[in-house]
Design a protein around this motif. Structure first.
Motif, PDB file in Angstrom:
ATOM      1  N   TYR A   1       0.819  -1.227   0.000  1.00 17.49           N
ATOM      2  CA  TYR A   1       0.000   0.000   0.000  1.00 17.49           C
ATOM      3  C   TYR A   1       0.852   1.278   0.000  1.00 17.49           C
ATOM      4  CZ  TYR A   1      -3.643  -3.136   2.084  1.00 17.49           C
ATOM      5  OH  TYR A   1      -4.509  -4.144   2.378  1.00 17.49           O
TER       6      TYR A   1
ATOM      7  N   THR B   1      -2.346 -19.231  -5.549  1.00  8.07           N
ATOM      8  CA  THR B   1      -1.822 -17.861  -5.394  1.00  8.07           C
ATOM      9  C   THR B   1      -0.963 -17.420  -6.585  1.00  8.07           C
ATOM     10  OG1 THR B   1       0.101 -18.623  -4.137  1.00  8.07           O
ATOM     11  CG2 THR B   1      -1.830 -17.954  -2.857  1.00  8.07           C
TER      12      THR B   1
ATOM     13  N   TYR C   1      -9.027 -11.969   1.974  1.00 13.32           N
ATOM     14  CA  TYR C   1      -9.222 -13.114   2.889  1.00 13.32           C
ATOM     15  C   TYR C   1     -10.681 -13.230   3.344  1.00 13.32           C
ATOM     16  CZ  TYR C   1      -4.148 -13.069   2.966  1.00 13.32           C
ATOM     17  OH  TYR C   1      -2.827 -13.098   2.588  1.00 13.32           O
TER      18      TYR C   1
HETATM   19  N1  PMP Z   1      -3.763  -8.014  -0.029  1.00 19.45           N
HETATM   20  C1  PMP Z   1      -3.348  -8.762   0.993  1.00 19.45           C
HETATM   21  C2  PMP Z   1      -3.708  -8.346   2.369  1.00 19.45           C
HETATM   22  C3  PMP Z   1      -2.600  -9.904   0.764  1.00 19.45           C
HETATM   23  O1  PMP Z   1      -2.162 -10.643   1.770  1.00 19.45           O
HETATM   24  C4  PMP Z   1      -2.272 -10.254  -0.573  1.00 19.45           C
HETATM   25  C5  PMP Z   1      -1.457 -11.415  -0.864  1.00 19.45           C
HETATM   26  N2  PMP Z   1      -0.788 -12.049  -0.615  1.00 19.45           N
HETATM   27  C6  PMP Z   1      -2.741  -9.447  -1.600  1.00 19.45           C
HETATM   28  C7  PMP Z   1      -3.473  -8.343  -1.299  1.00 19.45           C
HETATM   29  C8  PMP Z   1      -2.401  -9.729  -3.036  1.00 19.45           C
HETATM   30  O2  PMP Z   1      -3.176 -10.694  -3.631  1.00 19.45           O
HETATM   31  P1  PMP Z   1      -2.710 -11.411  -4.986  1.00 19.45           P
HETATM   32  O3  PMP Z   1      -1.788 -12.508  -4.600  1.00 19.45           O
HETATM   33  O4  PMP Z   1      -3.986 -11.876  -5.604  1.00 19.45           O
HETATM   34  O5  PMP Z   1      -2.033 -10.381  -5.825  1.00 19.45           O
END
Ligand code: PMP
Ligand code: GLN
Length: 396
Positions: free
Chosen positions: A130, A243, A207
């Protein structure tokens, strides 16, 4: 090579930055033959029928660019999922966007919704992508720091971080890395602060189905006045234990999804059609896998907690996600990162130090364990920790 390289300055957001902790700890785990309870990925792939559906699409096509907002089959399946679980209605043509993973969904959302000088509020501990993506968009990051062991969010603390320049709040529930699920009182406080502001929320709900002990997952978007102010980010990787596929999505009101789609068209434009069709199949036919995963992970959480407690860690509550955190002060005076780097080498278990999720690197007495692993892997990790902490003590 030239004595002085012809590149005086890179983007300062990335130039001074290290490699993500997930990559660092996974590499150390491989180097030392350690059990990897660091990076959060399951070690068993999701259902065969999903992989078969994607394989069929890969062989038979389509294999050319899908529409920039994603295959309509998947957009429809995502809208149906939101209706089924939360009674949220999205128009698949205008209110759903498919992205290359939750990560791209977050990036496109941040880039679409904040620009130079705008303020964005992060709740710490914050998922590691972020802050850098907000800074790369020119936004000013404000943080609200939660405190262990309860990690509760109050209206007062949140309101204090908001100013007339606040455009976005990032909200992650269930929250990686601490496994918190914000309760209704906290969500109502968030909604109240948002209603009194000119900000919208990017809700990272990757999640959403990993909430334990019979608690519901309540999207902020379902609270009064929030439909116009919230975009939700989802990820197939977490729902179906795939994933590596990197299929994510954004759902929300058309004006918000529109501007996010504008950013998406220049980040990736679109994402693999075969994988999109595989996930459309998954949402229609394999939700029982996802719902079963919740039960399975809850049992693994309990197994891990029991083992860690016996070893002298103080496990904190874990209400959802793949992750449990534990206090290490009963075992060491080292900061979390030093402890993790030693543990991976000497005990053969890789973890994630929690301090990396805070701008100021504090607190640094907590570590994160991923329990989205086979039971035998968790047992192996506990046995290694036991050999390291208990047998060594006995020998001295
Ligand atoms: N947000 C959070 C809180 C995560 O833990 C993750 C992944 N590991 C993601 C976003 C990213 O998701 P993705 O693997 O689909 O890019
Ligand atoms: N979200 C995963 C975790 O928290 C890691 C994803 C990644 O490595 N980018 O462990």
């Amino acid at each position: 090579m030239a004595a002085s390289p012809p590149y005086p300055r890179f983007n300062p957001v990335f130039a001074g930055m290290g490699t993500t902790i997930f990559t660092v700890m996974s590499a150390l785990a491989v180097e030392h033959g350690a059990v990897n309870l660091g990076q959060g990925f399951p070690d068993e792939d999701g259902p065969r029928s999903i992989r078969d559906a994607a394989a069929k699409a890969l062989v038979e096509g389509p294999n050319q660019y899908p529409p920039t907002r994603g295959r309509i089959e998947l957009r429809r399946a995502i809208a149906a999922h939101a209706k089924r679980f939360y009674d949220l209605s999205f128009n698949p043509d205008t209110e759903v966007l498919i992205t290359s993973g939750g990560t791209e969904a977050l990036t496109a959302s941040i880039m679409g919704l904040v620009g130079p000088g705008d303020e964005i509020v992060l709740i710490e501990p914050a998922y590691d992508s972020y802050g850098p993506m907000a800074a790369a968009s020119g936004a000013i990051v404000k943080t609200v720091k939660l405190s262990p062991p309860d990690w509760r969010l109050t209206e007062q603390a949140l309101a204090a971080a908001f100013t007339p320049k606040t455009r976005v709040l990032m909200l992650n529930t269930p929250l990686n890395p601490i496994g918190r699920v914000f309760d209704r009182e906290e969500l109502e406080a968030i909604a109240k602060v948002l209603r009194g502001s000119q900000a919208v929320a990017i809700c990272d709900e990757v999640y959403e189905h990993l909430v334990f002990d019979g608690r519901p997952h309540v999207p902020l978007m379902t609270l009064p006045g929030m439909a116009e102010r919230v975009v939700r980010v989802g990820s197939a990787g977490k729902m179906f234990s795939l994933t590596g596929w990197k299929i994510g999505w954004v759902t929300g009101a058309a004006p918000l999804v529109d501007v996010i789609a504008k950013a998406h068209q220049f980040i990736t434009f679109t994402t693999s059609p075969a994988l999109q069709l595989g996930i459309a199949h998954a949402l229609e036919h394999e939700m029982d896998f996802t719902l079963g995963l919740t039960e399975e992970l809850q049992a693994k959480r309990d197994l891990l907690k029991q083992g860690l407690t016996k070893l002298g860690f103080t496990a904190l509550a874990c209400e959802g996600t793949y992750f449990m955190t534990a206090d290490i002060r009963g075992l060491t005076n080292e900061p979390d990162r030093v402890f993790c780097e030693r543990l991976v080498r000497e005990a053969g278990v890789a973890l994630i130090p929690l301090s990396v999720f805070f701008e100021d690197g504090k607190p640094d007495h907590l570590v994160r364990f991923a329990f989205c692993k086979k039971q035998s892997v968790i047992e192996d990790a506990l046995a290694r920790l036991e050999r390291f902490f208990i047998k060594r003590q006995d020998a001295s």
